[in-house]
Design a protein around this motif. Structure first.
Motif, mmCIF file in Angstrom:
data_model
loop_
_atom_site.group_PDB
_atom_site.id
_atom_site.type_symbol
_atom_site.label_atom_id
_atom_site.label_comp_id
_atom_site.label_asym_id
_atom_site.label_seq_id
_atom_site.Cartn_x
_atom_site.Cartn_y
_atom_site.Cartn_z
ATOM 1 N N TYR A 30 0.844 -1.207 0.000
ATOM 2 C CA TYR A 30 0.000 0.000 0.000
ATOM 3 C C TYR A 30 0.881 1.260 0.000
ATOM 4 N N GLN A 33 2.006 1.754 -3.461
ATOM 5 C CA GLN A 33 0.900 2.167 -4.335
ATOM 6 C C GLN A 33 0.632 3.671 -4.211
ATOM 7 N N LEU A 130 0.539 -6.175 -6.265
ATOM 8 C CA LEU A 130 -0.272 -5.505 -5.224
ATOM 9 C C LEU A 130 -1.636 -6.172 -5.047
ATOM 10 N N GLU A 131 -2.376 -6.281 -6.152
ATOM 11 C CA GLU A 131 -3.753 -6.771 -6.037
ATOM 12 C C GLU A 131 -3.788 -8.252 -5.649
ATOM 13 N N CYS A 134 -2.947 -8.656 -2.077
ATOM 14 C CA CYS A 134 -4.106 -8.268 -1.267
ATOM 15 C C CYS A 134 -5.072 -9.457 -1.117
ATOM 16 N N ARG A 162 -3.458 0.829 5.396
ATOM 17 C CA ARG A 162 -3.722 2.276 5.536
ATOM 18 C C ARG A 162 -2.518 2.992 6.164
ATOM 19 N N TYR A 251 -14.590 3.706 -5.037
ATOM 20 C CA TYR A 251 -13.121 3.748 -4.936
ATOM 21 C C TYR A 251 -12.495 4.651 -5.998
ATOM 22 N N PHE A 255 -9.434 6.526 -4.019
ATOM 23 C CA PHE A 255 -7.995 6.254 -4.231
ATOM 24 C C PHE A 255 -7.351 7.290 -5.173
ATOM 25 N N PRO A 364 -15.947 0.777 3.119
ATOM 26 C CA PRO A 364 -15.308 -0.540 3.163
ATOM 27 C C PRO A 364 -15.826 -1.407 4.321
ATOM 28 N N TRP A 368 -17.302 -4.849 2.366
ATOM 29 C CA TRP A 368 -16.623 -6.150 2.265
ATOM 30 C C TRP A 368 -17.372 -7.263 2.999
ATOM 31 N N PHE A 388 -12.083 -6.719 -7.649
ATOM 32 C CA PHE A 388 -10.843 -5.936 -7.757
ATOM 33 C C PHE A 388 -10.476 -5.676 -9.220
ATOM 34 N N GLN A 391 -12.792 -2.998 -10.361
ATOM 35 C CA GLN A 391 -12.376 -1.783 -9.639
ATOM 36 C C GLN A 391 -11.170 -1.140 -10.333
ATOM 37 N N LEU A 395 -10.148 2.679 -11.465
ATOM 38 C CA LEU A 395 -8.941 3.316 -10.914
ATOM 39 C C LEU A 395 -8.009 3.747 -12.040
HETATM 40 N N1 LIG Z 1 -8.014 -3.474 -4.592
HETATM 41 C C1 LIG Z 1 -7.624 -3.474 -3.213
HETATM 42 C C2 LIG Z 1 -6.213 -3.007 -3.005
HETATM 43 C C3 LIG Z 1 -5.876 -1.615 -3.485
HETATM 44 C C4 LIG Z 1 -5.477 -0.573 -2.730
HETATM 45 N N2 LIG Z 1 -5.219 0.466 -3.561
HETATM 46 C C5 LIG Z 1 -5.493 0.062 -4.790
HETATM 47 N N3 LIG Z 1 -5.879 -1.204 -4.747
HETATM 48 C C6 LIG Z 1 -8.646 -2.696 -2.409
HETATM 49 O O1 LIG Z 1 -9.388 -1.931 -2.928
HETATM 50 N N4 LIG Z 1 -8.741 -2.959 -1.118
HETATM 51 C C7 LIG Z 1 -9.757 -2.412 -0.275
HETATM 52 C C8 LIG Z 1 -9.327 -1.233 0.541
HETATM 53 O O2 LIG Z 1 -10.247 -0.557 1.091
HETATM 54 O O3 LIG Z 1 -8.126 -0.954 0.650
#
Ligand SMILES: N[C@@H](Cc1c[nH]cn1)C(=O)NCC(=O)O
Length: 467
Positions: A30, A33, A130-131, A134, A162, A251, A255, A364, A368, A388, A391, A395
């Motif tokens: 993270y 990213q 990254l993904e 995750c 975070r 998102y 993001f 979130p 989730w 994802f 998503q 993004l």
């Molecule tokens: N796709 C994931 C990871 C991520 C983080 N930044 C870009 N992709 C995601 O969305 N995770 C959920 C979250 O709330 O971090």
């Protein structure tokens, strides 16, 4: 039948130790990213790139994922398990991050075009890692915490991510000593560190599997695996379609915003990129300087979610109302972007950032766990991977789109902005994100309606079945 023997995951101390070890992987990924958001001004002056090119570098993280790399990650995870998938994607992420760092040091050539190309190639590889990491870390958390403190463990897991976003955004300028390359190298080394810890975790994983297999032979519960072919079933599930589209819309407005927020604060409200010398300041002056620094103030958004996501998560667990909370989150998102784009008040700007932070914790926390109510457990891996993937389409568009739109609407002033005589006008790019908020509200209402029709139980507390 023999009694089921205790396994490693039955020890709370080992479970939590495992969580910390694997969550460091999330922290590093993270960080990598999001850390460039604090460096945008520096990247533009040092590497000679414009906002649109900055957007392309950020956006490149999503390109391979847009065409299905997360699904490939899901298949590898399913077929060969956590160990193989973790090693493969750990190598991919580390390699991608290293290429990005080497590019900023000019290893592949020091003209801006070559640097950019290799930075994008590196970030594209990193994005695949990254993904998938995750998904792998989430799956590993389920492996160790199912039947125990799963929701809390997941919240802590995201909290590590975070922290990565917050610290990476807030401190990269200082870590780089006012230069881009050392900050990128530091961020890349964090991924390497997370990967080494993950390799250490494998010792626990192997031992747990041995114990679980021994128990299976003695009559323990077999594990259910999800299948890729279940994708078709997901594509016809109304609730899943709404929540996936909501995930993209929400998102896309969060993001990408975070990637540009320090620059917005600097350009719109006159905040600083670099902290002035604090040594001779009084405490109040120091606090004032920190709250006037774009990267530090932006870092407070993900930091705030660390506290609030578990609180909202436990509200969702105890009281339900997940769909209603997603509607509230979408309203807060609109308030945030309207106050940060249409008005010039710093106070309203802070309120907007707080509102965005609350939405970033709320949605979130509600989204989730809701997926787990809409989709059968043996399809959850496929569900999260496809969410994802989609998503990443949003993004990819907005990471690049905000920068491109910024250059476009300021095209008459670009030379003056480069010379430091004028500032970027962020009104239109941020106002565009309001559209994502409006779409999010519509989708959250559709989700609420689908919940009433299909009785997913989204508005009910955790563990209560809809009748
Ligand atoms: N796709 C994931 C990871 C991520 C983080 N930044 C870009 N992709 C995601 O969305 N995770 C959920 C979250 O709330 O971090």
């Amino acid at each position: 039948m023999d009694a089921i023997k205790k396994t490693l995951k039955d020890s709370a101390a080992i479970r939590w130790l495992v969580l910390v070890i694997i969550s460091m992987f999330m922290f590093g990924t993270y960080w990598f990213q999001d850390f460039m958001s604090g460096l945008k001004g520096l990247m533009m002056s040092e590497l000679g790139i414009n906002s649109s090119q900055f957007g392309l570098i950020i956006s490149s993280t999503t390109w391979a994922n847009m065409v299905g790399m997360i699904m490939v990650g899901g298949i590898i995870l399913d077929k060969w398990g956590i160990r193989v998938a973790g090693v493969v994607f750990g190598i991919v992420a580390s390699l991608g991050a290293s290429i990005t760092a080497m590019a900023t040091y000019g290893v592949f050539g020091d003209d801006p075009g070559t640097m950019m190309k290799f930075m994008m190639a590196g970030r594209m590889l990193f994005g695949i890692g990254l993904e998938s990491i995750c998904v792998i870390v989430t799956r590993t958390t389920v492996k160790w915490f199912k039947g125990y403190e799963l929701a809390l463990a997941m919240a802590i897991n995201v909290a590590f991510g975070r922290f990565g976003t917050a610290f990476g955004t807030a401190f990269s300028v200082e870590i780089g000593g006012g230069h881009v390359a050392p900050a990128v190298a530091f961020a890349a080394s964090l991924i390497g560190f997370g990967f080494i810890l993950f390799l250490a975790y494998l010792i626990f994983d192997i031992r747990l599997d041995k114990q679980v297999n021994a128990n299976k032979k003695e009559g323990g519960e077999p594990e259910e695996d999800f299948k890729f072919s279940d994708l078709v079933k997901l594509a016809t599930n109304k609730g899943f379609i709404y929540i996936t589209l909501l995930c993209v819309a929400f998102y896309s407005a969060v993001f990408p915003f975070i990637q540009y927020a320090p620059d917005l604060l600097v350009n719109k409200f006159g905040f600083t990129y670099q902290l002035p010398d604090l040594s001779s300041m009084t405490l109040f002056e120091k606090i004032g300087a920190i709250f006037h620094n774009g990267p530090k103030v932006t870092g407070l958004i993900p930091l705030g979610t660390i506290l609030f996501t578990p609180i909202f998560g436990s509200i969702v667990d105890k009281k339900g109302k997940a769909a209603s909370l997603m509607i509230l989150g979408a309203f807060l998102l609109i308030f945030a972007h309207v106050s940060l784009s249409l008005f010039n008040s710093v106070t309203l700007g802070y309120l907007g950032l707080v509102s965005l932070g609350v939405a970033f914790a709320l949605v979130p926390a509600a989204m989730w766990p809701s997926v787990a109510k809409i989709v059968a457990e043996n399809r959850l891996g496929t569900a999260y991977s496809s969410m994802f993937t989609i998503q990443n389409w949003g993004l990819g568009l907005f990471f690049w789109g905000i920068g491109a739109l910024l250059d476009f609407v300021n095209r008459a002033d670009l030379a003056a902005i480069k010379a430091g005589e004028k500032m970027y006008d962020y009104t239109i790019p941020i106002l565009t994100l309001v559209i994502c908020g409006v779409i999010s509200i519509f989708l959250a209402f559709m989700l609420l309606r689908a919940d009433k029709q299909n009785k997913y139980g989204l508005e009910l507390p955790s563990g209560v079945e809809a009748k």
